[in-house]
Design an enzyme around this catalytic site. Structure first.
Site, PDB file in Angstrom:
ATOM      1  N   GLN A   1       0.746  -1.489   0.436  1.00  0.00           N
ATOM      2  CA  GLN A   1       0.087  -0.324   0.092  1.00  0.00           C
ATOM      3  C   GLN A   1       0.929   1.143   0.273  1.00  0.00           C
ATOM      4  OE1 GLN A   1      -2.300  -1.638   3.646  1.00  0.00           O
ATOM      5  NE2 GLN A   1      -0.553  -1.071   4.988  1.00  0.00           N
TER       6      GLN A   1
ATOM      7  N   HIS B   1      -8.216   4.422  20.043  1.00  0.00           N
ATOM      8  CA  HIS B   1      -7.474   3.239  20.523  1.00  0.00           C
ATOM      9  C   HIS B   1      -7.711   2.392  21.820  1.00  0.00           C
ATOM     10  CE1 HIS B   1      -5.231   4.743  17.416  1.00  0.00           C
ATOM     11  NE2 HIS B   1      -4.857   3.437  17.517  1.00  0.00           N
TER      12      HIS B   1
ATOM     13  N   ASP C   1       1.143   1.437  14.205  1.00  0.00           N
ATOM     14  CA  ASP C   1       0.785   2.739  14.078  1.00  0.00           C
ATOM     15  C   ASP C   1       0.968   2.790  15.725  1.00  0.00           C
ATOM     16  OD1 ASP C   1      -2.359   1.873  14.078  1.00  0.00           O
ATOM     17  OD2 ASP C   1      -1.863   3.501  16.001  1.00  0.00           O
TER      18      ASP C   1
ATOM     19  N   GLU D   1       1.804  -6.621  12.387  1.00  0.00           N
ATOM     20  CA  GLU D   1       1.281  -6.144  11.278  1.00  0.00           C
ATOM     21  C   GLU D   1       2.101  -6.516  10.419  1.00  0.00           C
ATOM     22  OE1 GLU D   1      -0.121  -3.213  10.515  1.00  0.00           O
ATOM     23  OE2 GLU D   1       0.839  -3.894   8.176  1.00  0.00           O
TER      24      GLU D   1
ATOM     25  N   GLY E   1      -1.249 -11.763   9.860  1.00  0.00           N
ATOM     26  CA  GLY E   1      -1.683 -11.729  10.728  1.00  0.00           C
ATOM     27  C   GLY E   1      -2.486 -12.841  10.553  1.00  0.00           C
TER      28      GLY E   1
ATOM     29  N   ASP F   1      -7.380  -4.840  14.297  1.00  0.00           N
ATOM     30  CA  ASP F   1      -6.532  -3.539  14.160  1.00  0.00           C
ATOM     31  C   ASP F   1      -6.212  -3.373  12.744  1.00  0.00           C
ATOM     32  OD1 ASP F   1      -5.126  -0.476  15.379  1.00  0.00           O
ATOM     33  OD2 ASP F   1      -6.746  -0.931  14.367  1.00  0.00           O
ATOM     34  N   SER F   2      -7.867  -4.091  12.006  1.00  0.00           N
ATOM     35  CA  SER F   2      -6.643  -3.710  10.634  1.00  0.00           C
ATOM     36  C   SER F   2      -7.422  -2.765   9.585  1.00  0.00           C
ATOM     37  CB  SER F   2      -6.965  -5.126  10.064  1.00  0.00           C
ATOM     38  OG  SER F   2      -8.657  -5.463   9.338  1.00  0.00           O
ATOM     39  N   THR F   3      -7.069  -2.405   8.671  1.00  0.00           N
ATOM     40  CA  THR F   3      -7.779  -1.990   7.650  1.00  0.00           C
ATOM     41  C   THR F   3      -9.138  -2.363   6.874  1.00  0.00           C
ATOM     42  OG1 THR F   3      -5.924  -3.366   6.045  1.00  0.00           O
ATOM     43  CG2 THR F   3      -5.506  -0.307   6.797  1.00  0.00           C
TER      44      THR F   3
HETATM   45  N1  SAM Z   1      -7.792   2.251  12.572  1.00  0.00           N
HETATM   46  C1  SAM Z   1      -7.702   1.967  11.838  1.00  0.00           C
HETATM   47  C2  SAM Z   1      -8.800   1.515  10.784  1.00  0.00           C
HETATM   48  O1  SAM Z   1      -9.750   1.259  11.409  1.00  0.00           O
HETATM   49  O2  SAM Z   1      -8.759   1.184   9.252  1.00  0.00           O
HETATM   50  C3  SAM Z   1      -6.591   0.939  11.230  1.00  0.00           C
HETATM   51  C4  SAM Z   1      -5.261   1.285  11.260  1.00  0.00           C
HETATM   52  S1  SAM Z   1      -3.751   0.394  11.262  1.00  0.00           S
HETATM   53  C5  SAM Z   1      -2.784   1.199  10.733  1.00  0.00           C
HETATM   54  C6  SAM Z   1      -4.418  -1.491  10.270  1.00  0.00           C
HETATM   55  C7  SAM Z   1      -3.047  -2.143  10.051  1.00  0.00           C
HETATM   56  O3  SAM Z   1      -3.613  -3.285   9.844  1.00  0.00           O
HETATM   57  C8  SAM Z   1      -2.483  -1.489   8.573  1.00  0.00           C
HETATM   58  O4  SAM Z   1      -0.861  -1.110   8.615  1.00  0.00           O
HETATM   59  C9  SAM Z   1      -2.015  -2.612   7.671  1.00  0.00           C
HETATM   60  O5  SAM Z   1      -0.656  -2.529   7.121  1.00  0.00           O
HETATM   61  C10 SAM Z   1      -2.430  -3.673   8.779  1.00  0.00           C
HETATM   62  N2  SAM Z   1      -2.725  -5.032   8.079  1.00  0.00           N
HETATM   63  C11 SAM Z   1      -3.332  -4.877   7.012  1.00  0.00           C
HETATM   64  N3  SAM Z   1      -3.485  -6.964   6.644  1.00  0.00           N
HETATM   65  C12 SAM Z   1      -3.091  -6.848   7.596  1.00  0.00           C
HETATM   66  C13 SAM Z   1      -3.068  -8.638   7.682  1.00  0.00           C
HETATM   67  N4  SAM Z   1      -3.042  -9.595   6.403  1.00  0.00           N
HETATM   68  N5  SAM Z   1      -1.975  -8.954   8.619  1.00  0.00           N
HETATM   69  C14 SAM Z   1      -0.785  -7.815   9.356  1.00  0.00           C
HETATM   70  N6  SAM Z   1      -1.841  -6.279   8.998  1.00  0.00           N
HETATM   71  C15 SAM Z   1      -2.916  -5.991   8.186  1.00  0.00           C
END
Ligand code: SAM
Length: 281
Positions: A33, A64, A88, A108, A140, A157-159
């Site tokens: 990304q 959080h 983050d 992450e 993950g 806490d993913s995208t």
């Molecule tokens: N608070 C934010 C929201 O509500 O969208 C999420 C914050 S956090 C930065 C989201 C994180 O999930 C990203 O850094 C992304 O790289 C991570 N992520 C996405 N898919 C993932 C996976 N399969 N395993 C681990 N991390 C993942």
């Protein structure tokens, strides 16, 4: 007079949120990304992933606190916590406020998110340097499928459910989460907006409802996400987030919390009719 410059988040192509820009601090592309950090006039620093606001210094405490404390105050003695995503560091920061937590593993997938947060948003990322925090840069989905470790609380806490996050919203992931959860285990998952992504909440609720005996939806308001109302799913191996909650635990914890309290905890699980209907309640 210099013309104002704005950083825009266009959401689902139907709504745009603009933040007045002070300066751009970072922009980088990983294999997953595009990651950006900008300084704004009214919301502090923002972390954006593929143009979507992830964190704003001004209101990140709400998200959080709400993704961490309802579960960590419900569990009788949370010692080992797994955070998936959350690069983050804000969720880890809140988890580590609980003195009972001995180990918080963060998985992450994108190291660029961790590096840019450590460098530009210490408000959330400083917690990643705590000796109880263990940061793994990996998927993950793969981690929960392969680990032999057990956890009291898992926080996803993913995208949103596309790209690398897609399988974090699927049944095999949650079957593995259940496998690695201890007896009073709880899993809390970022589920999106009840106004704009009710299908995500519905699907996540349906999937987890087939795997866990107790599943609820937890709502909270925040400033920077589109629509200002956001949801987590909250699944457990038996504990009910309202019936089994002991408010006194918050008072004895004497924790610095700017949003979460016992009243917020109880109210967070009270749902509006349109959402109850969507999840079949
Ligand atoms: N608070 C934010 C929201 O509500 O969208 C999420 C914050 S956090 C930065 C989201 C994180 O999930 C990203 O850094 C992304 O790289 C991570 N992520 C996405 N898919 C993932 C996976 N399969 N395993 C681990 N991390 C993942």
């Amino acid at each position: 007079m210099r013309k104002a410059v704005w950083v825009d988040e266009v959401y689902q192509g139907i709504v745009r949120t603009s933040f007045k820009l002070k300066r751009r601090l970072f922009k980088g592309k990983s294999s997953f990304q595009t990651v950006e950090v900008v300084e704004t006039t009214g919301h502090g620093r923002l972390l954006l992933i593929d143009g979507m606001t992830m964190v704003s210094e001004r209101d990140e405490f709400v998200y959080h606190e709400m993704i961490a404390h309802p579960a960590l105050f419900l569990h009788p003695k949370p010692r080992r916590v797994l955070v998936i995503g959350g690069g983050d560091g804000g969720t880890v920061r809140e988890v580590l406020k609980h003195r009972s937590v001995e180990r918080c593993v963060l998985v992450e997938i994108d190291g660029l998110v961790v590096e840019s947060s450590r460098r530009y948003i210490p408000q959330t990322a400083a917690a990643l340097s705590d000796k109880r925090a263990h940061v793994l840069i990996e998927d993950g989905v793969k981690f929960v499928a392969e680990t032999e470790e057990h956890f009291d609380v898992v926080i996803v806490d993913s995208t949103e459910p596309f790209g690398p996050a897609k399988e974090l919203f699927g049944p095999s992931f949650y079957k593995n989460v259940k496998r690695i959860l201890s007896e009073d285990g709880i899993v809390v998952s970022q589920a999106g907006s009840p106004f704009y992504e009710i299908s995500t909440i519905k699907n996540l609720f349906r999937i987890t409802n087939k795997i866990f005996p107790v599943v609820e939806v937890c709502l909270f308001n925040n400033l920077t996400y589109p629509g200002g109302l956001w949801a987590f799913t909250f699944a457990t191996k038996g504990l009910h987030p309202v019936k089994d909650f002991r408010p006194a635990r918050i008072l004895t914890a004497k924790m610095r919390l700017r949003w979460y309290n016992a009243g917020i905890h109880a109210a967070a699980f009270a749902l509006p009719n349109f959402l109850k209907a969507a999840i079949g309640r």
